[in-house]
Motif scaffolding. Structure first.
Motif, mmCIF file in Angstrom:
data_model
loop_
_atom_site.group_PDB
_atom_site.id
_atom_site.type_symbol
_atom_site.label_atom_id
_atom_site.label_comp_id
_atom_site.label_asym_id
_atom_site.label_seq_id
_atom_site.Cartn_x
_atom_site.Cartn_y
_atom_site.Cartn_z
ATOM 1 N N ALA A 130 0.817 -1.214 0.000
ATOM 2 C CA ALA A 130 0.000 0.000 0.000
ATOM 3 C C ALA A 130 0.848 1.260 0.000
ATOM 4 O O ALA A 130 0.385 2.331 -0.414
ATOM 5 C CB ALA A 130 -0.942 0.007 1.202
ATOM 6 N N GLU A 131 2.123 1.156 0.453
ATOM 7 C CA GLU A 131 2.996 2.321 0.523
ATOM 8 C C GLU A 131 3.927 2.422 -0.681
ATOM 9 O O GLU A 131 4.710 3.372 -0.780
ATOM 10 C CB GLU A 131 3.827 2.268 1.810
ATOM 11 C CG GLU A 131 2.980 2.296 3.078
ATOM 12 C CD GLU A 131 3.822 2.172 4.336
ATOM 13 O OE1 GLU A 131 5.051 2.429 4.258
ATOM 14 O OE2 GLU A 131 3.281 1.813 5.391
ATOM 15 N N THR A 132 3.876 1.463 -1.575
ATOM 16 C CA THR A 132 4.728 1.516 -2.763
ATOM 17 C C THR A 132 4.154 2.475 -3.791
ATOM 18 O O THR A 132 3.011 2.938 -3.687
ATOM 19 C CB THR A 132 4.857 0.124 -3.409
ATOM 20 O OG1 THR A 132 3.577 -0.298 -3.908
ATOM 21 C CG2 THR A 132 5.374 -0.905 -2.410
ATOM 22 N N PHE A 133 4.952 2.747 -4.800
ATOM 23 C CA PHE A 133 4.530 3.597 -5.909
ATOM 24 C C PHE A 133 3.234 3.071 -6.522
ATOM 25 O O PHE A 133 2.260 3.806 -6.713
ATOM 26 C CB PHE A 133 5.670 3.626 -6.935
ATOM 27 C CG PHE A 133 5.361 4.333 -8.219
ATOM 28 C CD1 PHE A 133 4.589 5.472 -8.237
ATOM 29 C CD2 PHE A 133 5.885 3.873 -9.420
ATOM 30 C CE1 PHE A 133 4.322 6.145 -9.418
ATOM 31 C CE2 PHE A 133 5.624 4.527 -10.612
ATOM 32 C CZ PHE A 133 4.839 5.656 -10.605
ATOM 33 N N ALA A 134 3.192 1.752 -6.799
ATOM 34 C CA ALA A 134 2.004 1.164 -7.408
ATOM 35 C C ALA A 134 0.811 1.184 -6.458
ATOM 36 O O ALA A 134 -0.323 1.434 -6.871
ATOM 37 C CB ALA A 134 2.300 -0.268 -7.850
ATOM 38 N N GLY A 135 1.060 0.920 -5.165
ATOM 39 C CA GLY A 135 -0.028 0.906 -4.193
ATOM 40 C C GLY A 135 -0.641 2.279 -3.998
ATOM 41 O O GLY A 135 -1.878 2.425 -3.953
ATOM 42 N N LEU A 136 0.199 3.295 -3.884
ATOM 43 C CA LEU A 136 -0.304 4.658 -3.726
ATOM 44 C C LEU A 136 -1.065 5.113 -4.970
ATOM 45 O O LEU A 136 -2.087 5.797 -4.869
ATOM 46 C CB LEU A 136 0.862 5.607 -3.440
ATOM 47 C CG LEU A 136 1.558 5.439 -2.090
ATOM 48 C CD1 LEU A 136 2.812 6.285 -2.024
ATOM 49 C CD2 LEU A 136 0.616 5.794 -0.953
#
Length: 281
Positions: A69-75
């Motif tokens: 959730a905190e990765t580039f893709a998750g955000l």
């Protein structure tokens, strides 16, 4: 061997892939949201996913040190879902953000992943995350083992008579490895062609890192590079050694080929360049 589930992995966080070289290992407990196909992404939150965004990259996109959730893709998934919900008045029209990325990948592997895993169903857009500091040596077969010990299983591209041709360090062995799992087990077990000796398995982490660094530096010297292969990507073009200029050329051709493939489908390509911060002064 196949029924036993054996995979010729060279890293506990990665899983051997005969086409891409490797993907993420779904069994790696420190990662959340790793799908069975070896990529880290979350299913769409809405009931209907009408839009599809592909992100291509390496460890920057994987974000293995943090929750998905905190990765580039998750955000980006969270932000796009919020924007769509606001604009569509809650119709369930959502985005599916698929992260086709693995630690240590180069642009060539990202091109293969796009062609084989990213175009069906057709995406609405593709984001390519480029890190020039090591993408250069990951793309150039002449720089094999100068900045990564994963090059043994890495697919490469070479420019031959006006076209890009896929290859590997040992094409015959790559074919055997693909079709004959017992051969793959022998390669890994006996360390055939690997830059680091078998004894590294019994070393402590610091000792193993030091030995691998020595091996990479020796490979740099063989390629005519007097220091770390990565650093040459920051050298002004007139001062670059021939092997570095060749690395830039193949990288540029890979980017052009990716753009061409997407243009044929009418899919926009968005390039995001991760800056190289100079920490050596």
């Amino acid at each position: 061997m196949r029924l036993s589930g054996y995979e010729p992995n060279t890293n506990p966080r990665l899983r051997f892939d005969p086409t891409l070289g490797w993907t993420l290992d779904p069994k790696w407990e420190r990662f959340d949201h790793i799908r069975p196909d070896g990529f880290r992404y979350a299913a769409p939150t809405g009931s209907i996913s009408r839009h599809r965004l592909i992100i291509l990259g390496d460890s920057f996109v994987v974000g293995g040190q943090i929750p998905f959730a905190e990765t580039f893709a998750g955000l980006l998934t969270t932000w796009l879902d919020g924007e769509t919900t606001d604009n569509a008045a809650g119709t369930g029209d959502t985005w599916s953000v698929v992260s086709l990325a693995a630690s240590g990948w180069g642009t060539g592997q990202q091109l293969i992943a796009l062609r084989e895993r990213g175009l069906e169903p057709r995406p609405d857009a593709v984001v390519l995350v480029v890190f020039p500091f090591n993408d250069l040596c990951n793309n150039n077969i002449e720089q094999a083992f100068t900045c990564s010990i994963l090059d043994f299983h890495r697919p490469y591209f070479v420019f031959d008579q006006g076209t890009l041709e896929e290859t590997s360090l040992y094409p015959t062995r790559a074919s055997l490895r693909h079709h004959w799992r017992l051969f793959a087990m022998a390669e890994v077990g006996l360390r055939w062609g690997f830059p680091a000796p078998k004894e590294t398995r019994n070393m402590k982490k610091d000792e193993r890192s030091r030995l691998r660094q020595e091996v990479l530096q020796e490979r740099c010297r063989r390629a005519g590079l007097e220091f770390d292969s990565n650093l040459h990507s920051l050298v002004p073009e007139p001062e670059q050694p021939p092997v570095i200029r060749a690395g830039w050329e193949i990288t540029e051709r890979l980017l052009v080929e990716m753009k061409k493939n997407l243009d044929e489908l009418g899919v926009p390509l968005i390039s995001v360049v991760v800056p190289c911060v100079n920490t050596f002064d």
